[in-house]
Design a protein around this motif. Structure first.
Motif, PDB file in Angstrom:
ATOM      1  N   LEU B  42       0.831  -1.202   0.000  1.00 48.83           N
ATOM      2  CA  LEU B  42       0.000   0.000   0.000  1.00 48.83           C
ATOM      3  C   LEU B  42       0.861   1.245   0.000  1.00 48.83           C
ATOM      4  O   LEU B  42       1.842   1.341   0.746  1.00 48.83           O
ATOM      5  CB  LEU B  42      -0.918   0.005   1.216  1.00 48.83           C
ATOM      6  CG  LEU B  42      -1.910  -1.163   1.297  1.00 48.83           C
ATOM      7  CD1 LEU B  42      -2.718  -1.076   2.587  1.00 48.83           C
ATOM      8  CD2 LEU B  42      -2.831  -1.155   0.087  1.00 48.83           C
ATOM      9  N   GLY B  43       0.489   2.202  -0.861  1.00 49.96           N
ATOM     10  CA  GLY B  43       1.151   3.493  -0.888  1.00 49.96           C
ATOM     11  C   GLY B  43       2.499   3.437  -1.583  1.00 49.96           C
ATOM     12  O   GLY B  43       2.906   2.416  -2.134  1.00 49.96           O
ATOM     13  N   ALA B  44       3.162   4.588  -1.589  1.00 47.95           N
ATOM     14  CA  ALA B  44       4.500   4.675  -2.164  1.00 47.95           C
ATOM     15  C   ALA B  44       5.498   4.378  -1.059  1.00 47.95           C
ATOM     16  O   ALA B  44       5.471   5.009  -0.004  1.00 47.95           O
ATOM     17  CB  ALA B  44       4.737   6.070  -2.740  1.00 47.95           C
ATOM     18  N   VAL B  45       6.365   3.401  -1.283  1.00 45.30           N
ATOM     19  CA  VAL B  45       7.343   3.020  -0.264  1.00 45.30           C
ATOM     20  C   VAL B  45       8.749   3.168  -0.847  1.00 45.30           C
ATOM     21  O   VAL B  45       8.931   3.158  -2.059  1.00 45.30           O
ATOM     22  CB  VAL B  45       7.116   1.569   0.218  1.00 45.30           C
ATOM     23  CG1 VAL B  45       5.740   1.419   0.845  1.00 45.30           C
ATOM     24  CG2 VAL B  45       7.261   0.587  -0.932  1.00 45.30           C
ATOM     25  N   PRO B  46       9.757   3.305   0.046  1.00 43.82           N
ATOM     26  CA  PRO B  46      11.132   3.460  -0.444  1.00 43.82           C
ATOM     27  C   PRO B  46      11.566   2.258  -1.285  1.00 43.82           C
ATOM     28  O   PRO B  46      11.081   1.143  -1.082  1.00 43.82           O
ATOM     29  CB  PRO B  46      11.953   3.546   0.843  1.00 43.82           C
ATOM     30  CG  PRO B  46      10.980   4.032   1.873  1.00 43.82           C
ATOM     31  CD  PRO B  46       9.665   3.429   1.502  1.00 43.82           C
ATOM     32  N   GLU B  47      12.508   2.519  -2.206  1.00 49.36           N
ATOM     33  CA  GLU B  47      12.916   1.491  -3.171  1.00 49.36           C
ATOM     34  C   GLU B  47      13.307   0.171  -2.512  1.00 49.36           C
ATOM     35  O   GLU B  47      12.803  -0.892  -2.907  1.00 49.36           O
ATOM     36  CB  GLU B  47      14.097   2.023  -3.992  1.00 49.36           C
ATOM     37  CG  GLU B  47      14.682   0.980  -4.944  1.00 49.36           C
ATOM     38  CD  GLU B  47      16.018   1.409  -5.534  1.00 49.36           C
ATOM     39  OE1 GLU B  47      16.116   2.574  -5.935  1.00 49.36           O
ATOM     40  OE2 GLU B  47      16.938   0.586  -5.597  1.00 49.36           O
ATOM     41  N   ALA B  48      14.180   0.216  -1.519  1.00 52.89           N
ATOM     42  CA  ALA B  48      14.690  -1.031  -0.928  1.00 52.89           C
ATOM     43  C   ALA B  48      13.552  -1.834  -0.304  1.00 52.89           C
ATOM     44  O   ALA B  48      13.492  -3.062  -0.429  1.00 52.89           O
ATOM     45  CB  ALA B  48      15.759  -0.714   0.116  1.00 52.89           C
ATOM     46  N   SER B  49      12.633  -1.127   0.339  1.00 51.60           N
ATOM     47  CA  SER B  49      11.492  -1.792   0.957  1.00 51.60           C
ATOM     48  C   SER B  49      10.575  -2.388  -0.099  1.00 51.60           C
ATOM     49  O   SER B  49      10.106  -3.532   0.038  1.00 51.60           O
ATOM     50  CB  SER B  49      10.731  -0.780   1.826  1.00 51.60           C
ATOM     51  OG  SER B  49       9.529  -1.338   2.302  1.00 51.60           O
ATOM     52  N   PHE B  50      10.333  -1.624  -1.150  1.00 51.30           N
ATOM     53  CA  PHE B  50       9.467  -2.100  -2.236  1.00 51.30           C
ATOM     54  C   PHE B  50      10.060  -3.358  -2.879  1.00 51.30           C
ATOM     55  O   PHE B  50       9.367  -4.364  -3.061  1.00 51.30           O
ATOM     56  CB  PHE B  50       9.287  -0.996  -3.283  1.00 51.30           C
ATOM     57  CG  PHE B  50       8.295  -1.341  -4.363  1.00 51.30           C
ATOM     58  CD1 PHE B  50       6.940  -1.094  -4.188  1.00 51.30           C
ATOM     59  CD2 PHE B  50       8.712  -1.920  -5.553  1.00 51.30           C
ATOM     60  CE1 PHE B  50       6.024  -1.417  -5.176  1.00 51.30           C
ATOM     61  CE2 PHE B  50       7.804  -2.252  -6.551  1.00 51.30           C
ATOM     62  CZ  PHE B  50       6.454  -1.992  -6.361  1.00 51.30           C
ATOM     63  N   VAL B  51      11.341  -3.310  -3.195  1.00 51.50           N
ATOM     64  CA  VAL B  51      11.997  -4.451  -3.841  1.00 51.50           C
ATOM     65  C   VAL B  51      11.916  -5.684  -2.949  1.00 51.50           C
ATOM     66  O   VAL B  51      11.574  -6.784  -3.410  1.00 51.50           O
ATOM     67  CB  VAL B  51      13.468  -4.106  -4.182  1.00 51.50           C
ATOM     68  CG1 VAL B  51      14.238  -5.359  -4.594  1.00 51.50           C
ATOM     69  CG2 VAL B  51      13.509  -3.069  -5.296  1.00 51.50           C
ATOM     70  N   SER B  52      12.191  -5.519  -1.668  1.00 50.59           N
ATOM     71  CA  SER B  52      12.185  -6.695  -0.794  1.00 50.59           C
ATOM     72  C   SER B  52      10.784  -7.249  -0.621  1.00 50.59           C
ATOM     73  O   SER B  52      10.584  -8.464  -0.543  1.00 50.59           O
ATOM     74  CB  SER B  52      12.824  -6.370   0.559  1.00 50.59           C
ATOM     75  OG  SER B  52      11.997  -5.500   1.294  1.00 50.59           O
ATOM     76  N   GLN B  53       9.767  -6.372  -0.591  1.00 52.07           N
ATOM     77  CA  GLN B  53       8.393  -6.853  -0.466  1.00 52.07           C
ATOM     78  C   GLN B  53       7.942  -7.582  -1.736  1.00 52.07           C
ATOM     79  O   GLN B  53       7.257  -8.604  -1.657  1.00 52.07           O
ATOM     80  CB  GLN B  53       7.444  -5.692  -0.170  1.00 52.07           C
ATOM     81  CG  GLN B  53       7.580  -5.133   1.241  1.00 52.07           C
ATOM     82  CD  GLN B  53       6.547  -4.050   1.517  1.00 52.07           C
ATOM     83  OE1 GLN B  53       5.365  -4.332   1.656  1.00 52.07           O
ATOM     84  NE2 GLN B  53       6.997  -2.813   1.584  1.00 52.07           N
ATOM     85  N   VAL B  54       8.345  -7.060  -2.892  1.00 49.62           N
ATOM     86  CA  VAL B  54       7.981  -7.736  -4.148  1.00 49.62           C
ATOM     87  C   VAL B  54       8.679  -9.097  -4.232  1.00 49.62           C
ATOM     88  O   VAL B  54       8.057 -10.111  -4.560  1.00 49.62           O
ATOM     89  CB  VAL B  54       8.362  -6.872  -5.368  1.00 49.62           C
ATOM     90  CG1 VAL B  54       8.242  -7.686  -6.656  1.00 49.62           C
ATOM     91  CG2 VAL B  54       7.472  -5.640  -5.438  1.00 49.62           C
ATOM     92  N   LEU B  55       9.961  -9.129  -3.909  1.00 49.11           N
ATOM     93  CA  LEU B  55      10.720 -10.368  -4.053  1.00 49.11           C
ATOM     94  C   LEU B  55      10.349 -11.396  -2.996  1.00 49.11           C
ATOM     95  O   LEU B  55      10.654 -12.586  -3.143  1.00 49.11           O
ATOM     96  CB  LEU B  55      12.223 -10.076  -4.007  1.00 49.11           C
ATOM     97  CG  LEU B  55      12.749  -9.177  -5.129  1.00 49.11           C
ATOM     98  CD1 LEU B  55      14.266  -9.144  -5.111  1.00 49.11           C
ATOM     99  CD2 LEU B  55      12.247  -9.622  -6.492  1.00 49.11           C
ATOM    100  N   ALA B  56       9.672 -10.972  -1.937  1.00 48.65           N
ATOM    101  CA  ALA B  56       9.241 -11.909  -0.905  1.00 48.65           C
ATOM    102  C   ALA B  56       8.266 -12.925  -1.465  1.00 48.65           C
ATOM    103  O   ALA B  56       8.077 -13.996  -0.895  1.00 48.65           O
ATOM    104  CB  ALA B  56       8.614 -11.156   0.265  1.00 48.65           C
ATOM    105  N   VAL B  57       7.666 -12.633  -2.596  1.00 44.41           N
ATOM    106  CA  VAL B  57       6.717 -13.551  -3.215  1.00 44.41           C
ATOM    107  C   VAL B  57       7.449 -14.674  -3.936  1.00 44.41           C
ATOM    108  O   VAL B  57       6.883 -15.729  -4.207  1.00 44.41           O
ATOM    109  CB  VAL B  57       5.798 -12.801  -4.211  1.00 44.41           C
ATOM    110  CG1 VAL B  57       6.498 -12.577  -5.544  1.00 44.41           C
ATOM    111  CG2 VAL B  57       4.501 -13.549  -4.417  1.00 44.41           C
ATOM    112  N   ASP B  58       8.723 -14.463  -4.225  1.00 44.85           N
ATOM    113  CA  ASP B  58       9.494 -15.427  -5.019  1.00 44.85           C
ATOM    114  C   ASP B  58       9.801 -16.658  -4.175  1.00 44.85           C
ATOM    115  O   ASP B  58      10.212 -16.555  -3.044  1.00 44.85           O
ATOM    116  CB  ASP B  58      10.802 -14.775  -5.490  1.00 44.85           C
ATOM    117  CG  ASP B  58      11.513 -15.623  -6.535  1.00 44.85           C
ATOM    118  OD1 ASP B  58      10.868 -16.524  -7.101  1.00 44.85           O
ATOM    119  OD2 ASP B  58      12.706 -15.381  -6.762  1.00 44.85           O
ATOM    120  N   GLY B  59       9.676 -17.823  -4.781  1.00 46.11           N
ATOM    121  CA  GLY B  59       9.988 -19.078  -4.098  1.00 46.11           C
ATOM    122  C   GLY B  59       9.027 -19.337  -2.977  1.00 46.11           C
ATOM    123  O   GLY B  59       9.257 -20.114  -2.104  1.00 46.11           O
TER     124      GLY B  59
END
Lengths: 140, 59
Positions: B42-59
């Protein structure tokens, strides 16, 4: 880039120095799509601002091979494609903020530089499973 | 992210034009990011946080 970059001069400046060709692959529908016409007008306008930008148009009902190849789910849709398809899509009319995002994505695809940190790039490059990111936005 | 990985696709969806998707993904504010139909940011989040949240779906 400021949100009012919809001005032709600003857009032209933003697109003047593209390092490589970019194709805007536009998907439309003949009937029942009120937003397809304004979307097409914006796509053609953006393309007119740079010799590096070309437009291909397909119909989501008729051009099933292209719809499948680009994974298009609804119209209007724009795939921003460089030397290869990087999987960047815009759904809906790209006006307001979305026009700025579209122009920025064209710049990204042309340059091949994501602008992300080295740390982020290393993490992303290691991805081995399909990841589909949908960002819901508003145009204004 | 889509630019870097051939496994990643990224779509911007104009919420007002797709009320069916807004209902499906329970979009009550923008920006809202949905990853592989299950992870929500939700919302605009800092790059590092966004990347880690997106990649948390992997595997």
């Amino acid at each position: 880039m400021h949100a009012d970059a919809g001005g032709a001069a600003n857009l032209e400046a933003a697109l003047a120095t593209l390092a490589a060709p970019v194709r805007l692959v536009f998907f439309t529908q003949t009937f029942g799509c009120e937003t397809c016409l304004p979307a097409r007008q914006i796509v053609n306008r953006v393309a007119s601002l740079s010799d590096q930008i070309s437009v291909e148009e397909f119909n989501i009902v008729l051009d099933t091979d292209q719809v499948e190849a680009y994974g298009i789910r609804r119209v209007p849709a724009i795939a921003v494609v460089g030397e290869a398809d990087t999987g960047i899509r815009f759904y809906g009319v790209p006006d307001g903020h979305e026009l700025v995002s579209l122009v920025e994505s064209i710049q990204l695809v042309a340059s091949g530089d994501s602008g992300l940190s080295d740390e982020s790039q290393a993490l992303i490059a290691a991805v081995e499973q399909p990841i589909d990111i949908q960002v819901f936005v508003t145009p204004t | 992210m889509a630019l870097i990985s051939p496994h990643i696709t990224a779509s911007a969806v104009a919420a007002v034009e797709y009320p069916d998707l807004v209902r499906q993904y329970r979009v009550t504010g923008v920006p809202k990011t949905v990853v592989n139909d299950r992870v929500e940011i939700l919302g605009a989040v800092p790059e590092a946080s966004f990347v880690s949240q997106v990649l948390a779906v992997d595997g």
